[in-house]
Design a protein around this motif. Structure first.
Motif, PDB file in Angstrom:
ATOM      1  N   PHE A 112       0.833  -1.201   0.000  1.00  0.00           N
ATOM      2  CA  PHE A 112       0.000   0.000   0.000  1.00  0.00           C
ATOM      3  C   PHE A 112       0.868   1.251   0.000  1.00  0.00           C
ATOM      4  O   PHE A 112       2.020   1.235   0.405  1.00  0.00           O
ATOM      5  N   ASN A 115      -1.941   6.741  -0.566  1.00  0.00           N
ATOM      6  CA  ASN A 115      -3.273   6.982  -1.134  1.00  0.00           C
ATOM      7  C   ASN A 115      -4.231   5.811  -0.938  1.00  0.00           C
ATOM      8  O   ASN A 115      -5.381   5.880  -1.349  1.00  0.00           O
ATOM      9  N   ALA A 116      -3.765   4.741  -0.323  1.00  0.00           N
ATOM     10  CA  ALA A 116      -4.580   3.538  -0.175  1.00  0.00           C
ATOM     11  C   ALA A 116      -5.734   3.765   0.801  1.00  0.00           C
ATOM     12  O   ALA A 116      -5.634   4.531   1.752  1.00  0.00           O
ATOM     13  N   ASP A 117      -6.814   3.065   0.556  1.00  0.00           N
ATOM     14  CA  ASP A 117      -7.996   3.084   1.408  1.00  0.00           C
ATOM     15  C   ASP A 117      -7.665   2.434   2.759  1.00  0.00           C
ATOM     16  O   ASP A 117      -6.925   1.443   2.818  1.00  0.00           O
ATOM     17  N   GLN A 118      -8.233   2.978   3.831  1.00  0.00           N
ATOM     18  CA  GLN A 118      -7.951   2.467   5.174  1.00  0.00           C
ATOM     19  C   GLN A 118      -8.247   0.976   5.291  1.00  0.00           C
ATOM     20  O   GLN A 118      -7.443   0.223   5.853  1.00  0.00           O
ATOM     21  N   GLN A 119      -9.383   0.526   4.802  1.00  0.00           N
ATOM     22  CA  GLN A 119      -9.736  -0.890   4.935  1.00  0.00           C
ATOM     23  C   GLN A 119      -8.764  -1.776   4.172  1.00  0.00           C
ATOM     24  O   GLN A 119      -8.406  -2.863   4.623  1.00  0.00           O
ATOM     25  N   GLU A 120      -8.309  -1.315   3.027  1.00  0.00           N
ATOM     26  CA  GLU A 120      -7.314  -2.053   2.245  1.00  0.00           C
ATOM     27  C   GLU A 120      -6.014  -2.213   3.042  1.00  0.00           C
ATOM     28  O   GLU A 120      -5.423  -3.288   3.081  1.00  0.00           O
ATOM     29  N   LYS A 150       0.846   8.770   7.791  1.00  0.00           N
ATOM     30  CA  LYS A 150      -0.560   8.341   7.740  1.00  0.00           C
ATOM     31  C   LYS A 150      -0.883   7.527   8.978  1.00  0.00           C
ATOM     32  O   LYS A 150      -0.075   6.734   9.445  1.00  0.00           O
ATOM     33  N   TYR A 152      -3.905   4.951  10.588  1.00  0.00           N
ATOM     34  CA  TYR A 152      -5.050   4.101  10.291  1.00  0.00           C
ATOM     35  C   TYR A 152      -5.542   3.552  11.612  1.00  0.00           C
ATOM     36  O   TYR A 152      -4.795   2.887  12.340  1.00  0.00           O
ATOM     37  N   GLU A 154      -9.021   1.789  13.794  1.00  0.00           N
ATOM     38  CA  GLU A 154     -10.361   1.230  13.751  1.00  0.00           C
ATOM     39  C   GLU A 154     -10.636   0.526  15.075  1.00  0.00           C
ATOM     40  O   GLU A 154      -9.795  -0.215  15.584  1.00  0.00           O
TER      41      GLU A 154
END
Length: 156
Positions: A112, A115-120, A150, A152, A154
């Motif tokens: 990744f 620019n990658a999506d958080q879930q990815e 960055k 991430y 959850e």
């Protein structure tokens, strides 16, 4: 008398060495027209990736499960570099070279970018670090080679 002779010899040798190490800057020639240019030089950041094989200068992962069981992995590539793993899931604790040896291949597998999506990102990290997805809390902070930081996070 011997002291003066030794001093004279040392000064003569020192002067000779200094003169021999110089260059004749007046007679330098220009590089040939077909000489390679500096266009292909790499930056320190590019060199770091080529030597480490991954694109992070910092990687700080913490995944918390039930009953305060955690998996923590830290890597910092600046300076002498540091690595540490505190794995309560598998009861493993590594520091220094041992931790880096364990982390490095995993960091290389992560594909990744900033620019990658958080879930990815979360899915990829869990898979590569072989962690279960029934966590209570996932926290990852990475610093990419270009300086981008960055986070991430959850919670479930």
């Amino acid at each position: 008398m011997n002291k003066w002779i030794m001093t004279a010899i040392v000064m003569t040798l020192t002067t000779g060495l200094a003169a021999g190490c110089g260059t004749d800057n007046d007679n330098l020639s220009a590089p040939p027209e077909n000489a390679p240019q500096n266009e292909g030089t790499t930056t320190d950041v590019e060199n770091e990736q080529s030597t480490t094989g991954h694109k992070f200068t910092k990687f700080d992962l913490e995944v918390e499960y039930e009953n305060r069981v955690k998996y923590e992995a830290e890597y910092e590539g600046e300076g002498n570099g540091e690595a540490e793993i505190e794995d309560n899931v598998n009861e493993v604790s590594l520091k220094g070279d041992e931790a880096y040896t364990e982390l490095s291949p995993r960091l290389e597998q992560l594909k990744f970018d900033s620019n990658a999506d958080q879930q990815e990102v979360i899915t990829q990290v869990l898979e590569i670090f072989e962690l279960k997805d029934d966590y209570k809390e996932f926290e990852l902070e990475v610093t990419f080679e270009d300086g981008t930081v960055k986070k991430y996070e959850e919670k479930k």
